[in-house]
Design a protein around this motif. Structure first.
Motif, PDB file in Angstrom:
ATOM      1  N   UNK A  75       0.877  -1.161   0.000  1.00  0.00           N
ATOM      2  CA  UNK A  75       0.000   0.000   0.000  1.00  0.00           C
ATOM      3  C   UNK A  75       0.919   1.216   0.000  1.00  0.00           C
ATOM      4  N   UNK A  76       0.659   2.136  -0.922  1.00  0.00           N
ATOM      5  CA  UNK A  76       1.460   3.357  -0.985  1.00  0.00           C
ATOM      6  C   UNK A  76       0.972   4.302   0.101  1.00  0.00           C
ATOM      7  N   UNK A  77       1.922   4.764   0.891  1.00  0.00           N
ATOM      8  CA  UNK A  77       1.627   5.701   1.983  1.00  0.00           C
ATOM      9  C   UNK A  77       2.626   6.839   1.866  1.00  0.00           C
ATOM     10  N   UNK A  78       2.181   7.936   1.262  1.00  0.00           N
ATOM     11  CA  UNK A  78       3.086   9.053   1.002  1.00  0.00           C
ATOM     12  C   UNK A  78       4.087   8.651  -0.056  1.00  0.00           C
ATOM     13  N   UNK A  79       5.376   8.742   0.271  1.00  0.00           N
ATOM     14  CA  UNK A  79       6.429   8.370  -0.686  1.00  0.00           C
ATOM     15  C   UNK A  79       6.940   6.953  -0.446  1.00  0.00           C
ATOM     16  N   UNK A  80       6.294   6.230   0.467  1.00  0.00           N
ATOM     17  CA  UNK A  80       6.759   4.892   0.821  1.00  0.00           C
ATOM     18  C   UNK A  80       5.678   3.848   0.618  1.00  0.00           C
ATOM     19  N   UNK A  81       6.092   2.585   0.707  1.00  0.00           N
ATOM     20  CA  UNK A  81       5.174   1.453   0.654  1.00  0.00           C
ATOM     21  C   UNK A  81       5.241   0.715   1.972  1.00  0.00           C
ATOM     22  N   UNK A  82       4.080   0.249   2.416  1.00  0.00           N
ATOM     23  CA  UNK A  82       3.994  -0.643   3.557  1.00  0.00           C
ATOM     24  C   UNK A  82       3.308  -1.908   3.058  1.00  0.00           C
ATOM     25  N   UNK A  83       3.832  -3.061   3.431  1.00  0.00           N
ATOM     26  CA  UNK A  83       3.209  -4.326   3.038  1.00  0.00           C
ATOM     27  C   UNK A  83       2.268  -4.782   4.142  1.00  0.00           C
ATOM     28  N   UNK A  84       1.068  -5.177   3.733  1.00  0.00           N
ATOM     29  CA  UNK A  84       0.040  -5.664   4.648  1.00  0.00           C
ATOM     30  C   UNK A  84      -0.278  -7.113   4.314  1.00  0.00           C
ATOM     31  N   UNK A  85      -0.497  -7.918   5.361  1.00  0.00           N
ATOM     32  CA  UNK A  85      -0.890  -9.309   5.140  1.00  0.00           C
ATOM     33  C   UNK A  85      -2.211  -9.337   4.386  1.00  0.00           C
ATOM     34  N   UNK A  86      -2.276 -10.192   3.394  1.00  0.00           N
ATOM     35  CA  UNK A  86      -3.486 -10.347   2.580  1.00  0.00           C
ATOM     36  C   UNK A  86      -4.080 -11.715   2.891  1.00  0.00           C
ATOM     37  N   UNK A  87      -5.290 -11.694   3.429  1.00  0.00           N
ATOM     38  CA  UNK A  87      -5.961 -12.949   3.750  1.00  0.00           C
ATOM     39  C   UNK A  87      -7.063 -13.273   2.764  1.00  0.00           C
ATOM     40  N   UNK A  88      -7.602 -12.253   2.104  1.00  0.00           N
ATOM     41  CA  UNK A  88      -8.562 -12.468   1.024  1.00  0.00           C
ATOM     42  C   UNK A  88      -8.619 -11.206   0.168  1.00  0.00           C
ATOM     43  N   UNK A  89      -9.112 -11.381  -1.044  1.00  0.00           N
ATOM     44  CA  UNK A  89      -9.140 -10.273  -1.999  1.00  0.00           C
ATOM     45  C   UNK A  89     -10.127  -9.175  -1.599  1.00  0.00           C
ATOM     46  N   UNK A  90     -11.026  -9.470  -0.679  1.00  0.00           N
ATOM     47  CA  UNK A  90     -11.983  -8.474  -0.199  1.00  0.00           C
ATOM     48  C   UNK A  90     -11.311  -7.317   0.538  1.00  0.00           C
ATOM     49  N   UNK A  91     -10.065  -7.485   0.948  1.00  0.00           N
ATOM     50  CA  UNK A  91      -9.322  -6.415   1.615  1.00  0.00           C
ATOM     51  C   UNK A  91      -8.894  -5.321   0.638  1.00  0.00           C
ATOM     52  N   UNK A  92      -8.938  -5.624  -0.659  1.00  0.00           N
ATOM     53  CA  UNK A  92      -8.394  -4.716  -1.663  1.00  0.00           C
ATOM     54  C   UNK A  92      -9.411  -3.688  -2.133  1.00  0.00           C
ATOM     55  N   UNK A  93      -8.946  -2.471  -2.272  1.00  0.00           N
ATOM     56  CA  UNK A  93      -9.733  -1.372  -2.837  1.00  0.00           C
ATOM     57  C   UNK A  93      -8.826  -0.593  -3.775  1.00  0.00           C
ATOM     58  N   UNK A  94      -9.424   0.187  -4.660  1.00  0.00           N
ATOM     59  CA  UNK A  94      -8.636   1.003  -5.572  1.00  0.00           C
ATOM     60  C   UNK A  94      -7.809   2.003  -4.767  1.00  0.00           C
ATOM     61  N   UNK A  95      -6.512   2.053  -5.061  1.00  0.00           N
ATOM     62  CA  UNK A  95      -5.611   2.938  -4.326  1.00  0.00           C
ATOM     63  C   UNK A  95      -4.814   3.829  -5.249  1.00  0.00           C
ATOM     64  N   UNK A  96      -3.541   3.992  -4.920  1.00  0.00           N
ATOM     65  CA  UNK A  96      -2.621   4.852  -5.657  1.00  0.00           C
ATOM     66  C   UNK A  96      -2.675   4.551  -7.157  1.00  0.00           C
ATOM     67  N   UNK A 111      12.532   0.711  -4.886  1.00  0.00           N
ATOM     68  CA  UNK A 111      13.921   1.014  -4.541  1.00  0.00           C
ATOM     69  C   UNK A 111      14.030   1.519  -3.109  1.00  0.00           C
ATOM     70  N   UNK A 112      13.155   2.441  -2.707  1.00  0.00           N
ATOM     71  CA  UNK A 112      13.199   2.962  -1.334  1.00  0.00           C
ATOM     72  C   UNK A 112      12.894   1.857  -0.321  1.00  0.00           C
ATOM     73  N   UNK A 113      11.895   1.030  -0.623  1.00  0.00           N
ATOM     74  CA  UNK A 113      11.540  -0.044   0.304  1.00  0.00           C
ATOM     75  C   UNK A 113      12.703  -1.041   0.441  1.00  0.00           C
ATOM     76  N   UNK A 114      13.232  -1.476  -0.698  1.00  0.00           N
ATOM     77  CA  UNK A 114      14.270  -2.505  -0.662  1.00  0.00           C
ATOM     78  C   UNK A 114      15.607  -1.993  -0.139  1.00  0.00           C
ATOM     79  N   UNK A 115      15.841  -0.700  -0.219  1.00  0.00           N
ATOM     80  CA  UNK A 115      17.044  -0.115   0.355  1.00  0.00           C
ATOM     81  C   UNK A 115      17.057  -0.309   1.878  1.00  0.00           C
ATOM     82  N   UNK A 116      15.867  -0.296   2.492  1.00  0.00           N
ATOM     83  CA  UNK A 116      15.750  -0.448   3.949  1.00  0.00           C
ATOM     84  C   UNK A 116      15.525  -1.905   4.363  1.00  0.00           C
ATOM     85  N   UNK A 117      15.085  -2.727   3.435  1.00  0.00           N
ATOM     86  CA  UNK A 117      14.734  -4.124   3.733  1.00  0.00           C
ATOM     87  C   UNK A 117      15.593  -5.031   2.855  1.00  0.00           C
TER      88      UNK A 117
END
Length: 184
Positions: free
Chosen positions: A76-97, A138-144
């Motif tokens: 999920x894009x949050x500002x200039x970064x991405x955060x990964x969220x556990x996905x348990x079903x497709x119902x969690x998904x909504x149109x985003x960035x 790139x920003x996410x993987x630089x930290x992880x």
């Protein structure tokens, strides 16, 4: 060598022109290859994107991971970064960035050594990657840095050579419907 902007235009046109049946069949072949990789088999957690706009379809990989009892997380894009969220079903998904499906709700994932399935616009046989231009991966993987990184792409996204920047983070391997490229 073409500029990243020109490459993005060229590959967008190729994706748009591709037949739906080709995209579906090639995505299935790519998914089968990914699921058979030792990196996938050994991972307890898979971080992957949700496909959008003629990208390699990721649902077959997600569903194989679920069947194997693996955790799956999506960005999920949050500002200039991405955060990964556990996905348990497709119902969690909504149109985003930019209209891309993202988790509307969920638990932030904490799998430092997860297998990362990453998208891209274009790649070369040396595993250099041209992304969409936002720098999120790139920003996410630089930290992880512990994530193993597998890019998935259609064969028409592989170019002889793509330009790169110091900040670009390359996948460890690229899976297409025709072959697997390993970073040297």
């Amino acid at each position: 060598m073409e500029t990243k902007k020109a490459i993005r235009r060229e590959i967008a046109a190729r994706r748009k022109a591709a037949e739906e049946s080709f995209l579906r069949e090639a995505s299935q072949k790519i998914a089968e290859t990914v699921v058979a990789l030792p990196e996938f088999q050994e991972a307890s957690c898979i971080y992957t994107y949700i496909d959008y706009n003629h990208e390699v379809e990721t649902r077959p990989v997600i569903e194989a991971a679920w069947r194997a009892g693996k955790k799956v997380a999506v960005p999920k894009v949050e500002g200039k970064n991405m955060t990964f969220y556990l996905l348990e079903d497709y119902g969690q998904l909504k149109e985003g960035y930019f209209g891309i499906p993202e988790p509307e709700r969920g638990v932030p994932a904490d799998c430092p050594d997860a297998l990362m399935i990453m998208p891209g616009v274009a790649f070369d046989p040396f595993c250099k990657r041209v992304g969409y231009g936002g720098g999120f991966y790139d920003r996410y993987l630089e930290k992880n840095t512990a994530h193993r990184k597998v890019a998935v792409a259609f064969s028409f996204q592989i170019l002889p050579k793509v330009p790169g920047e110091e900040t670009d983070i390359s996948p460890d391997l690229i899976v297409t419907e025709e072959t697997v490229y390993y970073r040297k």
